[in-house]
Structure formats: structure tokens, C-alpha cells
Design a protein around this motif. Structure first.
Motif, short mmCIF file in Angstrom:
data_model
loop_
_atom_site.label_atom_id
_atom_site.label_comp_id
_atom_site.label_asym_id
_atom_site.label_seq_id
_atom_site.Cartn_x
_atom_site.Cartn_y
_atom_site.Cartn_z
N LYS A 199 9.71 54.52 81.56
CA LYS A 199 10.65 53.52 82.07
C LYS A 199 10.58 53.41 83.59
O LYS A 199 10.72 52.32 84.15
N ILE A 203 9.05 48.81 82.57
CA ILE A 203 10.10 48.49 81.59
C ILE A 203 9.49 47.97 80.30
O ILE A 203 9.94 48.29 79.19
N LEU A 204 8.43 47.15 80.43
CA LEU A 204 7.78 46.57 79.26
C LEU A 204 7.20 47.66 78.36
O LEU A 204 7.42 47.65 77.14
N PHE A 206 8.08 50.73 78.30
CA PHE A 206 9.20 51.50 77.78
C PHE A 206 9.78 50.83 76.53
O PHE A 206 10.08 51.51 75.54
N GLU A 207 9.93 49.50 76.57
CA GLU A 207 10.47 48.78 75.42
C GLU A 207 9.53 48.89 74.23
O GLU A 207 9.96 49.10 73.09
N SER A 210 9.77 52.30 72.78
CA SER A 210 11.06 52.49 72.09
C SER A 210 11.04 51.92 70.68
O SER A 210 11.79 52.38 69.81
N TYR A 211 10.19 50.92 70.45
CA TYR A 211 10.09 50.32 69.12
C TYR A 211 8.91 50.88 68.31
O TYR A 211 8.67 50.44 67.19
#
Length: 260
Positions: A199, A203-204, A206-207, A210-211
Motif C-alpha cells: 500500500k 494503492i492499485l 494493494f487493491e 486484497s482481492y
């Protein structure tokens, strides 16, 4: 019921015999994670700082952090190896004959996944014992408690691999799948570095991480190894199990099997 039990026993027995005869398969599955544990972690531990995050209650070494991810590596690569085996079986006709029997096809596929998960679990436990010998703080009790999580995680990855094998038409395409499925799943997860580190950089990414279901496989193993429980992690693990099993069953249901 006896028939189904014997069917399960026969498939597991066949997979174990194949595993015993292919000793190189056992050692090759351990080479990758051991390289990360013994060599790469030495260089990374000075460059990568780790904060105190669950399930850890104190500062840990980098070797300790990556062990659950390396267990996931063993399961991931072995799951893809099972996909390659399934392609061979399908092309040679052995799996085609098995799936054309009167026993429910979904049950046969689950037996195949379970058998492969037993082999993966043996490899994962061997790696954990080597890691403990190396000095990583893991208790024998934690290893025993983690076995069910390893089996479930392996079934998830095996089911995903079987779904891929139902999509792959040519054997030579397997290398492409290796590059565009396995490595993104592994590196875009918390296997080698915490998500908060990702992160801080992107951010991208990290997202995406996260999925990534593989992230929650690694975290479930991590929490189990330190005798902790996170309801969100294990809930996602359960959902992933259901979804990947459906994907595997539907993928092979679309294949027509001749009974002649």
C-alpha cells in the motif's frame, strides 16, 4: 457407500504411489521455498522492515514472516502440477475412462483434488519441519493444527488448477498459464511482504492483492501456525473453497466424455 469409499481410497493410493515413485517431484517442490528461506531472505531481511501486525505479538525476523507464504508456494506449484497431470491423463485417456464410469463425476474430481492435497500436505509439513530446524519459531502443535488448513487450501488451489486444465486445449499452453497465473497470484499477495508495504508503494497493487484469494490462503496458514483465529480470513477461505469447487465441477461438466 462402500463403493465410494473404495473409489476415494483407490485414487488416493494411486496418487501416493505416483508420488513415491517420482522422488524428484518431492525434492523439486522443496527447492523453491528453501531457496527463498535460506538465500533470498538473507538479503531481504535488512532491506524490508516489519511492523508488529496480527497474528504476531512482537517483532519477528523476515524468515519467520515468509514461512507461511512459502508453504503457500508449495501448495500453489503442486496444484498447478496436478493440472499438468490432468492434461496428460485426459490426453492419454485414463482420466477420460475414469470420468465415464457410473460414479458421480464431481465426486471423482473431488477425490482427485483430495488425493493431490494429501501429497501437497506431506510436502508442506516437510518444509515446515526443515524451517523449524533452521530456527524459525514454530511449535509442533501449531504444525499439527495447521494441517486441516493446509488441506483445505490445497483443495482450493487444486480445484482452480483443474478448472484451468478444463480450459487448456493444448499441453504447450501450460507454460503460458504458469507465467500469467501462478506468478501474479504469488507475488501479488502477502506471501513475501505485508500488504501495508504494498500500500505504501501502490494503492492499485494493494487493491489487487486484497482481492487475491491466495492472500487469504497465506494468511489462514499464518494465523494457524501461531494459534490465532481471524474470522474474516477463514470466512473468505471457506467462500473460496465453494467457488473453486463449483468452477472445477462446471469446467469438467462442459467436457463431453464418450462412453464407448
Amino acid at each position: 457407500m462402500n463403493i465410494y469409499f473404495n473409489c476415494m481410497k483407490g485414487i488416493v493410493y494411486k496418487e501416493l504411489i505416483r508420488f513415491i515413485k517420482q522422488k524428484s517431484r518431492f525434492f523439486s517442490a522443496l527447492v523453491r521455498p528453501l531457496l527463498w528461506l535460506f538465500i533470498f531472505s538473507v538479503g531481504f531481511k535488512t532491506a524490508l522492515g516489519l511492523a508488529i501486525t496480527p497474528p504476531y505479538e512482537t517483532y519477528i525476523t523476515y524468515e519467520t514472516y515468509i514461512v507461511p507464504g512459502l508453504v503457500g508456494m508449495v501448495l500453489l506449484f503442486n496444484g498447478m502440477q496436478s493440472s499438468l497431470t490432468m492434461i496428460f491423463d485426459r490426453e492419454m485417456g485414463s482420466m477420460k475412462i475414469l470420468l465415464s464410469s457410473y460414479i458421480n463425476r464431481n465426486y471423482l474430481l473431488f477425490c482427485k483434488m483430495f488425493a493431490t492435497s494429501i501429497v501437497s500436505t506431506i510436502q508442506a509439513i516437510t518444509f515446515l519441519l526443515i524451517a523449524k530446524w533452521y530456527g524459525v519459531d514454530i511449535s509442533f502443535l501449531a504444525i499439527v493444527i495447521t494441517i486441516p488448513v493446509i488441506i483445505i487450501s490445497s483443495i482450493i488451489l487444486n480445484a482452480f488448477a483443474l478448472f484451468l486444465s478444463s480450459v487448456i486445449k493444448q499441453l504447450e499452453n501450460f507454460a503460458t498459464v504458469m507465467n500469467f497465473v501462478i506468478f501474479p497470484m504469488f507475488f501479488l499477495s502477502s506471501a513475501l511482504y505485508p500488504l501495508w508495504k504494498i500500500k505504501d508503494s501502490s494503492i492499485l497493487l494493494f487493491e489487487i492483492s486484497s482481492y487475491n484469494p491466495f492472500t487469504y490462503i497465506v494468511e489462514a496458514i499464518r494465523f494457524s501456525l501461531y494459534l490465532k483465529f481471524d474470522i474474516q480470513v477463514f470466512l473468505i477461505l471457506g467462500i473460496s473453497l465453494v467457488i473453486t469447487l463449483i468452477m472445477a465441477f462446471v469446467g469438467f461438466k462442459s467436457k463431453k466424455v464418450n462412453h464407448g
